[in-house]
Design an enzyme around this catalytic site. Sequence first.
Site, PDB file in Angstrom:
ATOM      1  N   LYS A  60       0.853  -1.183   0.000  1.00  0.00           N
ATOM      2  CA  LYS A  60       0.000   0.000   0.000  1.00  0.00           C
ATOM      3  C   LYS A  60       0.892   1.238   0.000  1.00  0.00           C
ATOM      4  O   LYS A  60       1.650   1.472   0.940  1.00  0.00           O
ATOM      5  CB  LYS A  60      -0.919   0.006   1.219  1.00  0.00           C
ATOM      6  CG  LYS A  60      -1.850   1.214   1.275  1.00  0.00           C
ATOM      7  CD  LYS A  60      -2.759   1.129   2.497  1.00  0.00           C
ATOM      8  CE  LYS A  60      -3.686   2.321   2.592  1.00  0.00           C
ATOM      9  NZ  LYS A  60      -4.568   2.247   3.778  1.00  0.00           N
ATOM     10  N   LYS A  63      -2.187  -1.527  -3.778  1.00  0.00           N
ATOM     11  CA  LYS A  63      -3.013  -0.323  -3.757  1.00  0.00           C
ATOM     12  C   LYS A  63      -2.113   0.901  -3.858  1.00  0.00           C
ATOM     13  O   LYS A  63      -1.170   1.018  -3.076  1.00  0.00           O
ATOM     14  CB  LYS A  63      -3.820  -0.287  -2.458  1.00  0.00           C
ATOM     15  CG  LYS A  63      -4.717   0.934  -2.312  1.00  0.00           C
ATOM     16  CD  LYS A  63      -5.441   0.914  -0.961  1.00  0.00           C
ATOM     17  CE  LYS A  63      -6.347   2.138  -0.829  1.00  0.00           C
ATOM     18  NZ  LYS A  63      -7.009   2.196   0.487  1.00  0.00           N
TER      19      LYS A  63
END
Length: 341
Positions: free
Chosen positions: A197, A250
């Site tokens: 992330k 992400k």
Amino acid sequence: MAFPIHRARRLRMSPTIRHMVRETALTPHDFILPLFVVGGSDAGTKKPIKSMPGCYHVSPDVAAQMAQEAHSVGIPGIILFGLPVRKDPYGSRAWADDGAVQRAAREIKAAQPEICVICDTCLCEYTDHGHCGVLKDCTVDNDATLELLAKTAVSQARAGADMVAPSDMMDGRVAAIRRALDENGFINKPIMSYAAKYASSFYGPFREAAECAPSFGDRRGYQMDPGNAREAIREVALDIEEGADIVIVKPALPYLDIIKITRDTFSVPVAGYQVSGEYAQIKGAAAIGLVDEISNMMESLTSIKRAGADMIITYFAIDAAKVLAHQMMNNGYCGKPAELG
């Protein structure tokens, strides 16, 4: 042999042939739909999110209705984000039995038991400072946060979540959550970890939607630097070693290379998260006539799957599923379904 013996255009001359030879094909089963659930809201609440057209703040009963709609068009899973009635320095509403996510999970499983309910496991929506853990001297205390994340995951599992998804990027949180789930009898609850992330500028609309922008500083001290790829592989490997069953990259579109590397390196399922900024950019450009929304939506989703994602978390899930159903009825024609206007 070359031209004129070989003519690549032969396999592009009709929609049917193009569909027959397509290497990457989307299906509704690829999608996971995010929902923003508001604690303490009146039944029937469905309030538009200004920065994310087509997305809403919803009450648990409306979340259940939206989950039913998603299931009806072939979407297998939803992921829940909660907006609490009150916040505190520890994010204690994250693990409250009557929290927004917990209530929504119970209502969704009662209304549509077949759909997979995934709960985002983080504290940023619940802390009054907007960071993903408890603070010590204005810095997130990694180790103190692990216990609270574990409590949150257990509470979500008790509410009926089929899967928990830690998104905080604390070191060791997958192991802490796995241990807590096992100790509380949830040995078969999978963990979908936000393993890679990035500290991305594409999260802006989400932070408005989830009301979780940091009140000071930023999250670069625990989310990944956008320039790093090898670090992503280390992060994914650590999470798998600690017990992650599925890993998330992400954002998705700016990090297609990371999805590709992750898919080629590891055997666990990989999810790509098409985040709020990616969604809002397509919506915004389409609103002023710069791009065709349907074509941009489908092309972007196809690229995420082509890079290697086994599943895609996307705010476009329901619309994309309807487009795919329309295409199936029209031999691959990429027009707009009537229900999308």
